[in-house]
Design a protein around this motif. Structure first.
Motif, short mmCIF file in Angstrom:
data_model
loop_
_atom_site.label_atom_id
_atom_site.label_comp_id
_atom_site.label_asym_id
_atom_site.label_seq_id
_atom_site.Cartn_x
_atom_site.Cartn_y
_atom_site.Cartn_z
N MET A 169 8.60 4.89 -4.91
CA MET A 169 7.19 4.51 -4.72
C MET A 169 6.80 5.40 -3.54
O MET A 169 5.65 5.75 -3.38
CB MET A 169 7.20 2.80 -4.62
CG MET A 169 7.10 2.09 -5.71
SD MET A 169 7.06 0.52 -5.17
CE MET A 169 5.77 0.11 -4.37
N PHE A 170 7.69 5.70 -2.76
CA PHE A 170 7.46 6.23 -1.54
C PHE A 170 8.37 7.51 -1.21
O PHE A 170 9.15 7.51 -0.28
CB PHE A 170 7.59 5.28 -0.33
CG PHE A 170 6.66 4.11 -0.38
CD1 PHE A 170 5.34 3.99 0.20
CD2 PHE A 170 7.36 2.87 -0.94
CE1 PHE A 170 4.57 2.92 0.20
CE2 PHE A 170 6.54 1.68 -0.90
CZ PHE A 170 5.16 1.64 -0.38
N PRO A 171 8.15 8.36 -2.12
CA PRO A 171 9.13 9.68 -2.10
C PRO A 171 8.89 10.70 -0.88
O PRO A 171 9.71 11.29 -0.44
CB PRO A 171 8.76 10.33 -3.06
CG PRO A 171 7.30 10.09 -3.73
CD PRO A 171 7.13 8.59 -3.20
N ASN A 172 7.75 10.45 -0.07
CA ASN A 172 7.33 11.07 1.17
C ASN A 172 7.44 10.27 2.40
O ASN A 172 7.23 10.88 3.48
CB ASN A 172 6.11 11.91 0.89
CG ASN A 172 5.89 12.66 -0.28
OD1 ASN A 172 6.78 13.68 -0.40
ND2 ASN A 172 4.78 12.69 -1.04
N GLU A 232 0.92 -1.02 0.02
CA GLU A 232 -0.13 -0.02 0.11
C GLU A 232 0.87 1.23 0.04
O GLU A 232 1.91 1.30 0.76
CB GLU A 232 -0.95 0.10 1.19
CG GLU A 232 -1.87 -1.16 1.24
CD GLU A 232 -2.96 -1.20 2.38
OE1 GLU A 232 -3.93 -0.23 2.29
OE2 GLU A 232 -2.89 -1.78 3.12
N ARG A 233 0.29 2.17 -0.78
CA ARG A 233 1.26 3.51 -1.07
C ARG A 233 1.20 4.71 0.12
O ARG A 233 1.98 5.48 -0.19
CB ARG A 233 0.56 4.08 -2.50
CG ARG A 233 1.28 2.94 -3.61
CD ARG A 233 2.62 2.29 -3.88
NE ARG A 233 2.67 1.44 -4.90
CZ ARG A 233 2.93 1.73 -6.04
NH1 ARG A 233 2.96 3.08 -6.41
NH2 ARG A 233 3.00 0.69 -7.05
N ASP A 234 0.46 4.42 0.89
CA ASP A 234 0.15 5.41 1.98
C ASP A 234 0.98 5.31 3.11
O ASP A 234 0.54 6.05 4.10
CB ASP A 234 -1.20 5.83 2.19
CG ASP A 234 -1.80 4.42 2.87
OD1 ASP A 234 -1.37 3.57 2.97
OD2 ASP A 234 -2.93 4.71 3.71
N ALA A 235 1.77 4.61 3.16
CA ALA A 235 2.70 4.40 4.23
C ALA A 235 3.75 5.58 4.81
O ALA A 235 4.08 6.11 3.81
CB ALA A 235 3.77 3.05 4.11
N ASP A 236 3.70 5.58 5.84
CA ASP A 236 4.65 6.66 6.48
C ASP A 236 6.09 6.16 6.68
O ASP A 236 7.28 7.02 6.36
CB ASP A 236 4.16 7.23 7.85
CG ASP A 236 2.75 7.82 7.77
OD1 ASP A 236 2.72 8.80 7.24
OD2 ASP A 236 2.11 7.15 8.45
N ILE A 237 6.28 4.90 6.97
CA ILE A 237 7.73 4.30 6.93
C ILE A 237 7.43 3.07 6.12
O ILE A 237 6.66 2.38 6.26
CB ILE A 237 7.84 4.06 8.34
CG1 ILE A 237 7.86 5.40 9.41
CG2 ILE A 237 9.20 3.35 8.87
CD1 ILE A 237 8.00 5.02 10.73
N VAL A 238 8.77 2.82 5.47
CA VAL A 238 8.98 1.43 4.92
C VAL A 238 10.10 0.98 5.34
O VAL A 238 11.27 1.28 5.57
CB VAL A 238 9.07 1.53 3.37
CG1 VAL A 238 9.18 0.18 2.71
CG2 VAL A 238 7.51 2.19 2.94
N VAL A 239 10.02 -0.46 6.14
CA VAL A 239 11.26 -1.02 6.48
C VAL A 239 11.49 -2.27 5.75
O VAL A 239 10.50 -3.06 5.46
CB VAL A 239 10.71 -1.64 8.13
CG1 VAL A 239 12.06 -2.31 8.64
CG2 VAL A 239 10.57 -0.42 9.05
#
Length: 212
Positions: A121-124, A75-82
């Motif tokens: 994918m997660f620029p922010n 899902e693309r609305d993650a605040d953090i990706v581990v």
């Protein structure tokens, strides 16, 4: 960083999926899985994208379950990706490759491709990397493979290139399953942490993320 209410994606292998934790057949649902412990401790929404026997590198027999492939389904609305992997690459990948590799059939190339993809994918979002645990037999490898320490080195090198924060589980977990006492306490099969190991990992990850 305040973690309460944050959405965190965990991409990984069987350790992320919860193998080794106790509490039922569904490893994802086990309360002692470190991902679920983090959710309970912090109030974050933790999404588990772990899958057993998967690797960062693309293996010919893997039926496209490598990390690069599965990252597309997060899902693309993650605040953090581990991102937490590498131990299965040690177990199955035969080509470390070189820092110039950009294809996903060598470890260097697959790590580069994965980090590039996830950052795009997660620029922010905050994208972070965990190095693997030590494991029993980590220096026993198949030629032309390499010791697990080399896979850790590549992860550190590529994370630095992308300026990604790293939690060096290898160096900081305090778990070395080649020592019999540590294996009995934290990692009975020499690879997957037990409840105590998952709890220790959860505490480490929470502290690391809160300090971002």
């Amino acid at each position: 960083m305040e973690l309460k209410g944050k959405k965190i994606n965990f991409l990984g292998d069987s350790i992320v999926a919860g193998v080794g934790a106790s509490g039922g057949e569904d490893t994802y649902a086990r309360e002692t899985n470190f991902v679920n412990l983090i959710a309970k401790k912090t109030g974050a929404q933790c999404r588990n994208y772990g899958k057993g026997a998967t690797s960062i590198v693309k293996l010919t027999w893997s039926e496209r379950v490598d990390f690069n492939y599965r990252a597309d389904f997060m899902e693309r609305d993650a605040d953090i990706v581990v991102i937490f992997g590498g131990t299965n690459d040690f177990g199955h990948c035969e080509r470390i490759g070189t820092p110039q590799d950009r294809t996903i059939d060598t470890f260097y190339g697959a790590v580069y491709s994965l980090f590039y993809k996830v950052v795009e994918m997660f620029p922010n979002s905050a994208v972070v990397v965990l190095t693997p645990f030590h494991r029993h037999g980590e220096n026993l490898f198949r030629v032309p493979g390499a010791p697990l320490s080399e896979y850790r080195r590549v992860l550190l090198e590529m994370a630095e290139e992308f300026s990604l924060p790293v939690l060096d589980v290898w160096a900081e977990s305090g778990i070395q399953p080649q020592l019999e006492q540590h294996r009995e306490m934290y990692m009975p099969d020499g690879l997957h942490p037990n409840d105590r190991g998952h709890a220790r990992l959860a505490d480490m990850v929470v502290k690391f993320l809160e300090e971002l």
